[in-house]
Design a protein around this motif. Structure first.
Motif, PDB file in Angstrom:
ATOM      1  N   ALA A  52       0.834  -1.202   0.000  1.00  0.00           N
ATOM      2  CA  ALA A  52       0.000   0.000   0.000  1.00  0.00           C
ATOM      3  C   ALA A  52       0.867   1.251   0.000  1.00  0.00           C
ATOM      4  N   ARG A  53       0.434   2.233  -0.783  1.00  0.00           N
ATOM      5  CA  ARG A  53       1.182   3.490  -0.886  1.00  0.00           C
ATOM      6  C   ARG A  53       0.572   4.589  -0.037  1.00  0.00           C
ATOM      7  N   THR A  54      -0.725   4.518   0.212  1.00  0.00           N
ATOM      8  CA  THR A  54      -1.394   5.656   0.832  1.00  0.00           C
ATOM      9  C   THR A  54      -1.661   5.491   2.317  1.00  0.00           C
ATOM     10  N   ARG A  55      -1.437   4.300   2.848  1.00  0.00           N
ATOM     11  CA  ARG A  55      -1.605   4.135   4.298  1.00  0.00           C
ATOM     12  C   ARG A  55      -0.598   3.105   4.792  1.00  0.00           C
ATOM     13  N   PHE A  56      -0.114   3.347   6.010  1.00  0.00           N
ATOM     14  CA  PHE A  56       0.889   2.453   6.584  1.00  0.00           C
ATOM     15  C   PHE A  56       0.270   1.205   7.178  1.00  0.00           C
ATOM     16  N   GLY A  57      -0.971   1.311   7.634  1.00  0.00           N
ATOM     17  CA  GLY A  57      -1.629   0.166   8.242  1.00  0.00           C
ATOM     18  C   GLY A  57      -3.124   0.309   8.175  1.00  0.00           C
ATOM     19  N   SER A  58      -3.805  -0.815   8.402  1.00  0.00           N
ATOM     20  CA  SER A  58      -5.266  -0.797   8.464  1.00  0.00           C
ATOM     21  C   SER A  58      -5.733  -1.981   9.302  1.00  0.00           C
ATOM     22  N   CYS A  59      -6.963  -1.851   9.788  1.00  0.00           N
ATOM     23  CA  CYS A  59      -7.593  -2.902  10.573  1.00  0.00           C
ATOM     24  C   CYS A  59      -8.963  -3.151   9.957  1.00  0.00           C
ATOM     25  N   SER A  60      -9.211  -4.369   9.543  1.00  0.00           N
ATOM     26  CA  SER A  60     -10.494  -4.688   8.917  1.00  0.00           C
ATOM     27  C   SER A  60     -11.585  -4.801   9.976  1.00  0.00           C
ATOM     28  N   GLY A  61     -12.812  -4.849   9.506  1.00  0.00           N
ATOM     29  CA  GLY A  61     -13.944  -5.033  10.412  1.00  0.00           C
ATOM     30  C   GLY A  61     -13.876  -6.346  11.162  1.00  0.00           C
ATOM     31  N   LYS A  62     -13.123  -7.308  10.602  1.00  0.00           N
ATOM     32  CA  LYS A  62     -12.966  -8.613  11.257  1.00  0.00           C
ATOM     33  C   LYS A  62     -11.654  -8.707  12.036  1.00  0.00           C
ATOM     34  N   ASN A  63     -11.045  -7.550  12.279  1.00  0.00           N
ATOM     35  CA  ASN A  63      -9.841  -7.435  13.118  1.00  0.00           C
ATOM     36  C   ASN A  63      -8.580  -8.054  12.526  1.00  0.00           C
ATOM     37  N   SER A  64      -8.510  -8.091  11.205  1.00  0.00           N
ATOM     38  CA  SER A  64      -7.294  -8.512  10.529  1.00  0.00           C
ATOM     39  C   SER A  64      -6.476  -7.251  10.233  1.00  0.00           C
ATOM     40  N   LEU A  65      -5.185  -7.296  10.543  1.00  0.00           N
ATOM     41  CA  LEU A  65      -4.328  -6.122  10.383  1.00  0.00           C
ATOM     42  C   LEU A  65      -3.484  -6.223   9.118  1.00  0.00           C
ATOM     43  N   CYS A  66      -3.346  -5.105   8.428  1.00  0.00           N
ATOM     44  CA  CYS A  66      -2.472  -5.004   7.252  1.00  0.00           C
ATOM     45  C   CYS A  66      -1.455  -3.900   7.516  1.00  0.00           C
ATOM     46  N   PHE A  67      -0.240  -4.130   7.077  1.00  0.00           N
ATOM     47  CA  PHE A  67       0.821  -3.136   7.198  1.00  0.00           C
ATOM     48  C   PHE A  67       1.558  -3.049   5.870  1.00  0.00           C
ATOM     49  N   SER A  68       1.891  -1.844   5.460  1.00  0.00           N
ATOM     50  CA  SER A  68       2.646  -1.653   4.232  1.00  0.00           C
ATOM     51  C   SER A  68       4.128  -1.860   4.510  1.00  0.00           C
ATOM     52  N   TRP A  69       4.806  -2.551   3.589  1.00  0.00           N
ATOM     53  CA  TRP A  69       6.252  -2.718   3.755  1.00  0.00           C
ATOM     54  C   TRP A  69       6.965  -1.367   3.696  1.00  0.00           C
ATOM     55  N   ARG A  70       6.318  -0.359   3.135  1.00  0.00           N
ATOM     56  CA  ARG A  70       6.915   0.972   3.048  1.00  0.00           C
ATOM     57  C   ARG A  70       7.165   1.577   4.435  1.00  0.00           C
ATOM     58  N   LEU A  71       6.478   1.066   5.422  1.00  0.00           N
ATOM     59  CA  LEU A  71       6.668   1.501   6.797  1.00  0.00           C
ATOM     60  C   LEU A  71       8.104   1.256   7.263  1.00  0.00           C
ATOM     61  N   MET A  72       8.758   0.280   6.656  1.00  0.00           N
ATOM     62  CA  MET A  72      10.115  -0.069   7.072  1.00  0.00           C
ATOM     63  C   MET A  72      11.143   1.008   6.704  1.00  0.00           C
ATOM     64  N   GLU A  73      10.720   2.017   5.952  1.00  0.00           N
ATOM     65  CA  GLU A  73      11.615   3.129   5.618  1.00  0.00           C
ATOM     66  C   GLU A  73      11.655   4.170   6.742  1.00  0.00           C
ATOM     67  N   TYR A  74      10.894   3.935   7.805  1.00  0.00           N
ATOM     68  CA  TYR A  74      10.787   4.879   8.916  1.00  0.00           C
ATOM     69  C   TYR A  74      11.448   4.304  10.163  1.00  0.00           C
TER      70      TYR A  74
END
Length: 171
Positions: free
Chosen positions: A104-126
């Motif tokens: 993902a380019r526009t967000r570093f992370g997200s949490c779905s309605g079913k509580n599954s978490l997503c993280f962008s690998w781009r976060l590792m540049e921070y």
């Protein structure tokens, strides 16, 4: 006259967008005359110019990693983020239903309605402190699906300096 891509659809209004790739996209109703669209673009020429300059500045300040760099960052994210999620989830008494690493380019992370978490690998540049903040932020969404006062209170309970850490993501 600014060059633009025209996208017609069953909408009632005109809009203009400048993408990260410095493309100007105008969205218009199906039957609106081209001269009206051109007039709209002319009226917004100053805004378009500023938005294009801003996107160019961002591209220079944060160049896109090449394929090898992207793969290395993604592999690092797969190694480092799940253990951080397990660590903070245990401290916070939460259980995400899954963890995914995305591009993902526009967000570093997200949490779905079913509580599954997503993280962008781009976060590792921070910095690591910023990565930890995003992990706690997304875990807090398991309890609060919004950014209300209770959400921020929960984030602050486990990461009192979250504002400083969040600021690292804006640099």
């Amino acid at each position: 006259m600014t060059e633009y891509e025209l996208v017609r659809s069953r909408r009632k209004t005109l809009s203009v967008q400048v993408t990260r790739e410095c493309r100007v996209i105008v969205r218009a109703p199906l039957r609106l005359a081209k001269r009206e669209i051109d007039r709209f673009v002319s009226e917004h020429a100053d805004w378009i110019a500023r938005a294009l300059a801003h996107q160019r500045t961002l591209a220079e300040a944060h160049p896109e990693p090449d394929e090898a760099q992207a793969r290395a960052l993604a592999e690092r994210a797969v190694r480092e983020i799940p253990p951080k999620v397990r660590h903070y989830a245990a401290i916070m008494g939460l259980r995400p239903t899954g963890i995914r690493i995305t591009s993902a380019r526009t967000r570093f992370g997200s949490c779905s309605g079913k509580n599954s978490l997503c993280f962008s690998w781009r976060l590792m540049e921070y910095p690591e402190e910023a990565v930890d903040y995003v992990v706690v932020h997304e875990l807090a969404h398991i309890v609060h699906k919004n950014h209300g006062p209770d959400f921020w209170a929960l984030v602050g309970q486990y990461m009192p300096d979250y504002k400083r850490r969040r600021a690292l993501l804006r640099k």
